[in-house]
Enzyme design. Sequence first.
Site, mmCIF file in Angstrom:
data_model
loop_
_atom_site.group_PDB
_atom_site.id
_atom_site.type_symbol
_atom_site.label_atom_id
_atom_site.label_comp_id
_atom_site.label_asym_id
_atom_site.label_seq_id
_atom_site.Cartn_x
_atom_site.Cartn_y
_atom_site.Cartn_z
ATOM 1 N N GLU A 23 0.815 -1.098 -0.096
ATOM 2 C CA GLU A 23 -0.189 0.116 0.180
ATOM 3 C C GLU A 23 0.960 1.158 -0.322
ATOM 4 O O GLU A 23 0.601 2.270 -0.740
ATOM 5 C CB GLU A 23 -0.884 0.024 1.107
ATOM 6 C CG GLU A 23 -1.909 -1.093 1.222
ATOM 7 C CD GLU A 23 -2.788 -0.964 2.544
ATOM 8 O OE1 GLU A 23 -4.024 -0.880 2.400
ATOM 9 O OE2 GLU A 23 -2.272 -1.374 3.733
ATOM 10 N N TYR A 55 -16.539 25.766 -1.622
ATOM 11 C CA TYR A 55 -16.601 24.205 -1.775
ATOM 12 C C TYR A 55 -15.663 23.968 -2.753
ATOM 13 O O TYR A 55 -14.819 22.800 -2.498
ATOM 14 C CB TYR A 55 -17.951 23.567 -2.040
ATOM 15 C CG TYR A 55 -18.752 24.002 -3.268
ATOM 16 C CD1 TYR A 55 -18.426 23.730 -4.332
ATOM 17 C CD2 TYR A 55 -19.802 24.800 -2.965
ATOM 18 C CE1 TYR A 55 -19.100 24.151 -5.418
ATOM 19 C CE2 TYR A 55 -20.636 25.354 -3.873
ATOM 20 C CZ TYR A 55 -20.197 24.964 -5.431
ATOM 21 O OH TYR A 55 -20.905 25.515 -6.445
ATOM 22 N N GLU A 75 -8.179 6.106 9.592
ATOM 23 C CA GLU A 75 -8.671 6.753 10.422
ATOM 24 C C GLU A 75 -8.269 8.112 10.873
ATOM 25 O O GLU A 75 -8.732 9.174 10.809
ATOM 26 C CB GLU A 75 -8.816 6.246 11.789
ATOM 27 C CG GLU A 75 -9.908 4.904 11.665
ATOM 28 C CD GLU A 75 -9.347 3.705 11.170
ATOM 29 O OE1 GLU A 75 -9.771 2.497 11.261
ATOM 30 O OE2 GLU A 75 -8.090 3.453 10.422
ATOM 31 N N LYS A 101 -12.132 3.522 0.720
ATOM 32 C CA LYS A 101 -11.031 2.754 0.553
ATOM 33 C C LYS A 101 -11.241 1.374 -0.255
ATOM 34 O O LYS A 101 -11.178 0.240 0.384
ATOM 35 C CB LYS A 101 -9.875 2.342 1.558
ATOM 36 C CG LYS A 101 -8.530 1.954 1.361
ATOM 37 C CD LYS A 101 -7.816 1.586 2.620
ATOM 38 C CE LYS A 101 -6.339 1.072 2.112
ATOM 39 N NZ LYS A 101 -5.501 1.024 3.573
#
Length: 123
Positions: A23, A55, A75, A101
């Site tokens: 990863e 935005y 997280e 993910k």
Amino acid sequence: MTQDSITLTGVSGYGFHGVLDGEKSVGQQFSVNAVLTVDLRAAGATDNLAHTVHYGEVAELIHAQITGEPVELIETLADRTARLVLERYPLVQRVELTVNKPQAPITVPFANVAVTVIRERGT
């Protein structure tokens, strides 16, 4: 607190977040959804960008976090990004931010892994 919100869905980028070496070296696609709680009454009454949150800038901030400095946990990515939105945009009262993910290294069939954090001003 107001019930008004601005929602960004599917802000995506290629990042190197994860615990496993693959990863970190190969990377993968991530996407983020964010709901920003903002009192939009003044913006609605005045038609003035100064009374709301740009935005497009928030989307750029989220993208920079996805593609920026790697972390091991989504997280951490979610928490860091939500706190940064609150820090940079004083009109935002609350952020609900989800990191998706879909290519997580899971050995069984799955569609997506997501982490959602909720951060409020002053907490």
